[in-house]
Write an enzyme that holds these catalytic residues in place. Sequence first.
Site, PDB file in Angstrom:
ATOM      1  N   GLU A  49       0.802  -1.223   0.000  1.00 41.68           N
ATOM      2  CA  GLU A  49       0.000   0.000   0.000  1.00 41.68           C
ATOM      3  C   GLU A  49       0.839   1.279   0.000  1.00 41.68           C
ATOM      4  O   GLU A  49       0.306   2.378  -0.186  1.00 41.68           O
ATOM      5  CB  GLU A  49      -0.940   0.003   1.204  1.00 41.68           C
ATOM      6  CG  GLU A  49      -2.045  -1.021   1.083  1.00 41.68           C
ATOM      7  CD  GLU A  49      -2.977  -1.055   2.284  1.00 41.68           C
ATOM      8  OE1 GLU A  49      -4.111  -1.535   2.114  1.00 41.68           O
ATOM      9  OE2 GLU A  49      -2.562  -0.613   3.375  1.00 41.68           O
ATOM     10  N   GLU A  70       5.613 -22.448   6.858  1.00 38.95           N
ATOM     11  CA  GLU A  70       6.139 -21.669   7.979  1.00 38.95           C
ATOM     12  C   GLU A  70       7.168 -22.439   8.787  1.00 38.95           C
ATOM     13  O   GLU A  70       7.902 -21.855   9.598  1.00 38.95           O
ATOM     14  CB  GLU A  70       5.014 -21.223   8.897  1.00 38.95           C
ATOM     15  CG  GLU A  70       4.342 -22.338   9.668  1.00 38.95           C
ATOM     16  CD  GLU A  70       3.251 -21.798  10.583  1.00 38.95           C
ATOM     17  OE1 GLU A  70       3.412 -21.921  11.808  1.00 38.95           O
ATOM     18  OE2 GLU A  70       2.262 -21.252  10.073  1.00 38.95           O
TER      19      GLU A  70
END
Length: 308
Positions: A86, A117
Amino acid sequence: MTEHDTSLPPTERRNPRSAALDELDTLGVLQLLNAEDRVAVDAAAAVLPQLAPVVEQAAERLRRGGTVHYFGAGTSGRLGVLDASELMPTFNLEPGRVVGHIAGGSAALVDAVENAEDSEEAGRRDAAQLGADDVAIGLAASGSTPYVGGALSAAAEAGAETVLISSNPRAPLADRAETVLTLDTGAEVVTGSTRLKAGTAQKLVLNGFSTALMIAIGRTWQNLMVSVVATNAKLRDRTVRILQEATGLQEEPARELLERADGELKVALVTTLADVAVETARSLLGRHDGSVREALAAAYGADEGSRG
């Protein structure tokens, strides 16, 4: 395990306030979730004194040409990628300056990637390009994600600044980071669902970190979004409104000035506020890393010198 048990990380314990969760009506569920979300706000507020030096260090490194990298898995990884992505449209930040990495790669943004992960080596690979002028921020609600641990270790070995953000005061990865921000969010409404309070607190901290960072490197002026990239009609109209708000120009003169400035809002601002030519404004901004405030100070200083 209840919220008071200590054999598990706080994010994995049962929350006694939601023990009868499935007996509540819909409004009751929503009210409970909302009440617990307030814990996330307080948790983010508590780490602000520790976060401020991280922002200042990151700003200094960005000015030297360094970069900032977020590393996370699952919800944490998605939040990091979201925050980084963003910054370009909002602050015209160049690609690669703030980067989000998620365990399992881009596919993990929309689908769970099994065991991603758990790979410390994958974290090391994703952090392999970091150097001494960079910042690595690990995001792990449990404070134990191997992918994040690998990334922080590789970053530290390269001389990068390292930060861990977790909701576990006994985070196993704490010794891999120079700065540890512990968000005291406690047990989740749905046991172990860290997309709730823990994720909300992480989002608040990332919003604060990146926005303060952009302010520190001159990507705003006053409280105006002067670095916005006008890629569509809505944003082009917003740049006109910002220019009008900052300078007092009427709409048509503001549009004409923006056209002369090739749509560059900062150039238009400095042109008007410093009463200089468009090319002079562009040059001033170029010499001051795009900071409107510093460009204006330089222009006013030059004016005072010429008058003296």
